[in-house]
Design a protein around this motif. Sequence first.
Motif, PDB file in Angstrom:
ATOM      1  N   GLY A 115      -3.725   3.835   5.726  1.00  0.00           N
ATOM      2  CA  GLY A 115      -2.448   3.578   6.003  1.00  0.00           C
ATOM      3  C   GLY A 115      -2.278   2.806   7.220  1.00  0.00           C
ATOM      4  N   GLY A 116      -1.007   2.190   7.226  1.00  0.00           N
ATOM      5  CA  GLY A 116      -0.597   1.235   8.319  1.00  0.00           C
ATOM      6  C   GLY A 116       0.621   0.196   7.768  1.00  0.00           C
ATOM      7  N   LYS A 117       0.749  -0.635   8.627  1.00  0.00           N
ATOM      8  CA  LYS A 117       1.943  -1.518   8.480  1.00  0.00           C
ATOM      9  C   LYS A 117       1.606  -2.685   7.366  1.00  0.00           C
ATOM     10  CE  LYS A 117       5.958  -3.291  10.816  1.00  0.00           C
ATOM     11  NZ  LYS A 117       6.328  -3.632  11.934  1.00  0.00           N
ATOM     12  N   TYR A 118       2.423  -2.853   6.278  1.00  0.00           N
ATOM     13  CA  TYR A 118       2.101  -3.951   5.400  1.00  0.00           C
ATOM     14  C   TYR A 118       3.428  -4.639   4.997  1.00  0.00           C
ATOM     15  CZ  TYR A 118      -2.269  -1.338   4.749  1.00  0.00           C
ATOM     16  OH  TYR A 118      -3.564  -0.889   4.778  1.00  0.00           O
ATOM     17  N   ARG A 119       3.100  -5.832   4.723  1.00  0.00           N
ATOM     18  CA  ARG A 119       4.385  -6.556   4.151  1.00  0.00           C
ATOM     19  C   ARG A 119       3.958  -6.821   2.704  1.00  0.00           C
ATOM     20  NH1 ARG A 119       5.217 -11.503   7.552  1.00  0.00           N
ATOM     21  NH2 ARG A 119       6.584  -9.981   8.502  1.00  0.00           N
TER      22      ARG A 119
END
Length: 190
Positions: free
Chosen positions: A91-95
């Motif tokens: 999990g995390g922030k992705y573009r």
Amino acid sequence: TTDISFSSWNAGTYDIKFNTLTYDAEPFIIAYIINDQSLTKIDDNHYYTDLTLTQGQEVVVDGIDDFDDWWIDPSFFNVDDSKKITFRPIGGKYRITADFRYGYLNVEPLDSSGNPASLNSDGTGTVWFKGEGIGKPSVSVNELGWDEHYALALAPMGNKKFEGIFEAGKIIKTDDINFKFFSVKDGWGG
């Protein structure tokens, strides 16, 4: 004062309407959407969105007419028999950038500031690769090369592990490979 980007969900011939009194016009695509988040246009072939995703989360893409024909990157997504797409990395922030020229979703891990993640000393972040003989969705149409500002990410799997699934003869050449891993996307660091 600027171009009007008429567009339609379906390829082919369609009527364009423009009212010179009110400037109302149609048709316009309402949006390309991933997980209820509209994508922002970069240029005619690239649209992106930044999402916070969790491992195993379903990824739903709407508005891309021929999406069933797109290449789905096995490093970042699982696809089951019903065509349900789930997210593989931690999990995390992705573009996620929808590449309409080559028909695939490019995924880049982001740091907490929304910039491309780097490999941190504690093993978090991600690893990037650049070079020849490798490319997505295939090396024959989109070979990566040695541009210092263009790299592809490995999927962060947690516990200081990063994964890239490269199909020989498709994603990676079988006879001429010359690529390196880096700790940053831009430049030659790490």
